[in-house]
Scaffold this motif. Structure first.
Motif, PDB file in Angstrom:
ATOM      1  N   VAL A   1      -4.166   6.054   3.653  1.00 24.46           N
ATOM      2  CA  VAL A   1      -5.030   4.902   3.398  1.00 24.46           C
ATOM      3  C   VAL A   1      -5.369   4.684   1.932  1.00 24.46           C
ATOM      4  O   VAL A   1      -5.381   3.538   1.455  1.00 24.46           O
ATOM      5  CB  VAL A   1      -6.339   5.036   4.220  1.00 24.46           C
ATOM      6  CG1 VAL A   1      -7.334   3.946   3.842  1.00 24.46           C
ATOM      7  CG2 VAL A   1      -6.035   4.988   5.709  1.00 24.46           C
TER       8      VAL A   1
ATOM      9  N   ARG B   1      -4.161   5.204  -1.299  1.00 27.11           N
ATOM     10  CA  ARG B   1      -3.336   4.501  -2.292  1.00 27.11           C
ATOM     11  C   ARG B   1      -3.136   3.026  -1.940  1.00 27.11           C
ATOM     12  O   ARG B   1      -3.312   2.154  -2.795  1.00 27.11           O
ATOM     13  CB  ARG B   1      -1.992   5.210  -2.467  1.00 27.11           C
ATOM     14  CG  ARG B   1      -1.201   4.695  -3.686  1.00 27.11           C
ATOM     15  CD  ARG B   1       0.169   5.362  -3.750  1.00 27.11           C
ATOM     16  NE  ARG B   1       0.077   6.750  -4.132  1.00 27.11           N
ATOM     17  CZ  ARG B   1       0.199   7.190  -5.378  1.00 27.11           C
ATOM     18  NH1 ARG B   1       0.385   6.328  -6.364  1.00 27.11           N
ATOM     19  NH2 ARG B   1       0.138   8.460  -5.657  1.00 27.11           N
ATOM     20  N   PRO B   2      -2.787   2.680  -0.671  1.00 29.12           N
ATOM     21  CA  PRO B   2      -2.688   1.246  -0.329  1.00 29.12           C
ATOM     22  C   PRO B   2      -4.008   0.505  -0.514  1.00 29.12           C
ATOM     23  O   PRO B   2      -4.026  -0.657  -0.937  1.00 29.12           O
ATOM     24  CB  PRO B   2      -2.264   1.265   1.148  1.00 29.12           C
ATOM     25  CG  PRO B   2      -1.635   2.590   1.348  1.00 29.12           C
ATOM     26  CD  PRO B   2      -2.353   3.530   0.457  1.00 29.12           C
ATOM     27  N   LEU B   3      -5.135   1.180  -0.193  1.00 24.66           N
ATOM     28  CA  LEU B   3      -6.442   0.549  -0.354  1.00 24.66           C
ATOM     29  C   LEU B   3      -6.691   0.179  -1.815  1.00 24.66           C
ATOM     30  O   LEU B   3      -7.082  -0.956  -2.125  1.00 24.66           O
ATOM     31  CB  LEU B   3      -7.541   1.493   0.154  1.00 24.66           C
ATOM     32  CG  LEU B   3      -8.983   1.051  -0.136  1.00 24.66           C
ATOM     33  CD1 LEU B   3      -9.328  -0.184   0.674  1.00 24.66           C
ATOM     34  CD2 LEU B   3      -9.961   2.192   0.177  1.00 24.66           C
TER      35      LEU B   3
ATOM     36  N   ARG C   1      -4.486  -0.156  -4.193  1.00 31.57           N
ATOM     37  CA  ARG C   1      -3.517  -1.144  -4.664  1.00 31.57           C
ATOM     38  C   ARG C   1      -3.961  -2.550  -4.283  1.00 31.57           C
ATOM     39  O   ARG C   1      -3.905  -3.477  -5.091  1.00 31.57           O
ATOM     40  CB  ARG C   1      -2.144  -0.852  -4.054  1.00 31.57           C
ATOM     41  CG  ARG C   1      -1.030  -1.761  -4.600  1.00 31.57           C
ATOM     42  CD  ARG C   1       0.304  -1.476  -3.933  1.00 31.57           C
ATOM     43  NE  ARG C   1       0.733  -0.108  -4.172  1.00 31.57           N
ATOM     44  CZ  ARG C   1       0.887   0.816  -3.225  1.00 31.57           C
ATOM     45  NH1 ARG C   1       0.645   0.500  -1.959  1.00 31.57           N
ATOM     46  NH2 ARG C   1       1.279   2.025  -3.520  1.00 31.57           N
ATOM     47  N   MET C   2      -4.450  -2.687  -3.059  1.00 31.10           N
ATOM     48  CA  MET C   2      -4.924  -3.995  -2.586  1.00 31.10           C
ATOM     49  C   MET C   2      -6.137  -4.455  -3.400  1.00 31.10           C
ATOM     50  O   MET C   2      -6.227  -5.617  -3.810  1.00 31.10           O
ATOM     51  CB  MET C   2      -5.286  -3.900  -1.107  1.00 31.10           C
ATOM     52  CG  MET C   2      -5.827  -5.192  -0.502  1.00 31.10           C
ATOM     53  SD  MET C   2      -6.327  -4.951   1.214  1.00 31.10           S
ATOM     54  CE  MET C   2      -7.783  -3.925   0.994  1.00 31.10           C
TER      55      MET C   2
ATOM     56  N   GLU D   1      -5.382  -5.569  -7.008  1.00 32.48           N
ATOM     57  CA  GLU D   1      -4.786  -6.908  -7.099  1.00 32.48           C
ATOM     58  C   GLU D   1      -5.833  -8.005  -7.146  1.00 32.48           C
ATOM     59  O   GLU D   1      -5.561  -9.113  -7.608  1.00 32.48           O
ATOM     60  CB  GLU D   1      -3.837  -7.120  -5.915  1.00 32.48           C
ATOM     61  CG  GLU D   1      -2.563  -6.277  -5.994  1.00 32.48           C
ATOM     62  CD  GLU D   1      -1.721  -6.396  -4.741  1.00 32.48           C
ATOM     63  OE1 GLU D   1      -2.194  -7.051  -3.773  1.00 32.48           O
ATOM     64  OE2 GLU D   1      -0.610  -5.828  -4.709  1.00 32.48           O
TER      65      GLU D   1
ATOM     66  N   THR E   1      -2.825   9.416  -8.577  1.00 30.12           N
ATOM     67  CA  THR E   1      -2.592   7.973  -8.558  1.00 30.12           C
ATOM     68  C   THR E   1      -2.797   7.372  -9.938  1.00 30.12           C
ATOM     69  O   THR E   1      -3.403   7.977 -10.822  1.00 30.12           O
ATOM     70  CB  THR E   1      -3.539   7.278  -7.561  1.00 30.12           C
ATOM     71  OG1 THR E   1      -4.884   7.334  -8.072  1.00 30.12           O
ATOM     72  CG2 THR E   1      -3.495   7.949  -6.203  1.00 30.12           C
TER      73      THR E   1
END
Length: 573
Positions: free
Chosen positions: A207, A209-211, A213-214, A217, A260
């Motif tokens: 969860v 790293r994707p969190l 990244r989102m 953005e 990260t």
């Protein structure tokens, strides 16, 4: 309605008192060069219920203050990585486990000798075996030693101690109920801990790293900071619900984010909250001290503190030496871990509530732990001095350095003999330039001297060391230390005595160039910039650019970086 309003104003009033105490007391202690941690504790004594009684909700304050440890462990996790943690496994599950078991057994035996029952002895030994994560890691962080070999050893032991709190809580709870419940309580606690850690690591990897990244953005700093707070508090809550310490969950969250690309921004966002809550935590420790109770029993309490510190220091040092730590490092680690810890307050409070410990005995032990914690800066200072003295003897020390440089002149003094210092020395050897090196890392010194190199133990920030190195007869000095604070301190010492000597300083990056230039450095070389220039040169070379043109481009950007640092120094003067 009036009651609710009064309650709100009471919370606001407590917040004002805390901030005012921190602003008044801590700068005063820093002015007299006393550690700020001691200042926070004294402020807590003054404003607490046993002082001026300016704070009303003491219990709520202490619960809030625990988040200071949570945020601190999170930032420490950010500075590590799973790869580095693997290298610490021998110390975590070897030295750390041995320290808790052996120290706990010895202290429990001592409690039995002084008349405690078996259950009481188990609680006392287990609780006093723990050291202060908050105090010790704060000191290591301030000195930039967390990433050193010594810092990793101490951190390893403290991490295992945090894990040991889980069975400790289960034991105290079971002792307050039926005896046969103890084994079952330990089994349940162990299973919950394993399940919680496994779930946390699995969810984190899927969860986090994707969190981020989102959220990155969205380009919203507020949302990014909110996500960090969510991660810290959610992991702390999750581990607390499973019977683990909140700090351990936050540490694991930091560890998962360490690799990260968002690490530096996360650390910057969390730093203000961490510092404020840590100060609140230290003040809450001071609020627990009842001078009216302590003063009549002061001789007995001081004797108990001395016995606790000496026992823990000797045991930890002996175990460190058994685990093949150099004796100077083992002794320093033992003194850093010799105080009681904040989790002892939790265990003793729970034991008093479950009638395992009599109230009078519990208050006595709380005073012993609190006083030992306030001595942590002095213990750390003593540890560094003892390590320095032992390493001076092992590496030749001051007299050997003076003897070696007796006939030296027009040589180069190198402060720091790590990777960069060794490279500088090899380049000087290639041009037949005489050099002498001083370092504080026993491992670096031992490796260099085993190859016949003239490297000695010493701190370039001390007059006696630079004088013994013959700096007044040297042609130049080179400071290659990777700790910005240590490099700046060495530069100040050299320039204070010899303002005209050329001093070339390694900087970690461009951010501290200005400070070093203001300090009088002849030349400052930011390591990140130099490596970037070499990489850029290799790229241009692969594209078929002429060597002279590549050299011209590299020199232009190098000069631009140095002039930028000089401008920053001039602007701040």
């Amino acid at each position: 309605m009036p009651d609710a309003a009064s309650n709100d104003y009471s919370m606001l009033r407590d917040a004002v008192v805390f901030l005012l105490a921190a602003i008044v007391v801590v700068p005063l202690f820093r002015h007299f060069r006393v550690n700020s941690i001691v200042g926070y504790i004294v402020a807590g004594i003054v404003i607490g219920p046993h002082g001026l009684a300016l704070i009303r909700d003491v219990e709520g304050t202490h619960r809030l203050a625990e988040f200071g440890i949570v945020f601190m462990l999170f930032t420490i996790g950010l500075e590590l990585s799973f790869e580095r943690l693997k290298t610490m496994a021998r110390y975590v599950f070897g030295l750390g486990l041995a320290q808790v078991v052996v120290t706990g057994a010895v202290l429990a035996s001592g409690a039995l000798i002084f008349g405690a029952g078996w259950g009481q002895a188990a609680v006392i030994g287990g609780a006093l075996a723990l050291s202060s994560t908050a105090f010790v890691l704060q000191l290591l962080s301030e000195r930039g030693e967390l990433s050193s070999h010594f810092g990793r050893v101490v951190l390893s032991v403290l991490l295992l101690q945090d894990l040991a709190v889980v069975p400790g809580l289960a034991v105290v709870t079971a002792l307050g109920s039926e005896p046969e419940a103890l084994a079952w309580a330990l089994i349940v606690a162990g299973l919950k801990a394993i399940a919680a850690l496994g779930l946390l690591l699995a969810v984190g990897r899927l969860v986090l790293r994707p969190l981020y990244r989102m959220i990155a953005e969205t380009r919203s700093p507020e949302l990014f900071a909110a996500a960090t707070l969510l991660v810290v508090l959610a992991t702390a809550w999750g581990t607390a619900a499973a019977g683990l310490s909140m700090a351990l969950g936050a540490f694991l969250a930091g560890l998962m984010l360490a690799g990260t690309e968002y690490r530096h921004q996360i650390e910057a966002d969390i730093r203000p909250a961490r510092g404020l809550l840590l100060g609140l935590f230290f003040m809450s420790i001071g609020m627990l001290l009842d001078l009216a109770t302590i003063i009549p029993q002061l001789p007995a309490i001081i004797a108990a503190v001395a016995l606790l510190i000496s026992s823990k220091a000797l045991i930890a040092a002996a175990l460190g030496w058994c685990f093949r730590l150099p004796l100077p490092v083992a002794v320093n680690a033992g003194l850093h871990l010799a105080q009681g810890g904040e989790f002892a307050f939790v265990l003793f409070s729970l034991a008093m509530g479950a009638a395992v410990l009599p109230m009078e005995m519990g208050q006595f032990l709380l005073a012993v732990v609190a006083i030992s914690m306030t001595l942590t800066p002095l213990l750390a200072l003593a540890g560094r001095k003892v390590q320095a003295r032992l390493e001076q003897r092992a590496a030749g020390g001051l007299e050997a350095l003076m003897t070696e440089t007796e006939g030296y002149s027009d040589h180069v003094v190198i402060a720091g003999f790590g990777r960069v210092g060794r490279t500088v020395a090899q380049m000087l050897d290639a041009r037949d330039v005489q050099w002498i090196a001083i370092d504080l890392d026993a491992k670096n010194i031992a490796q260099a001297r085993s190859r016949g190199l003239q490297v000695f133990f010493g701190d370039a920030a001390q007059d006696a060391i630079t004088a013994a190195a013959g700096l007044d007869r040297a042609r130049a000095a080179v400071i290659t230390l990777d700790n910005p604070a240590a490099a700046a301190s060495a530069l100040r010492n050299i320039k204070k005595k010899l303002p005209d000597i050329p001093v070339i300083v390694r900087a970690r990056d461009a951010s501290n160039m200005g400070e070093l230039m203001r300090g009088g450095a002849t030349s400052v070389m930011p390591e990140t910039i130099e490596s970037s220039l070499l990489l850029g040169g290799a790229v241009l070379r692969s594209l078929g650019q002429a060597e002279s043109e590549i050299d011209e481009v590299i020199e232009f950007f190098r000069r631009d970086a140095v002039e930028g640092g000089q401008r920053a120094a001039d602007d701040e003067q």
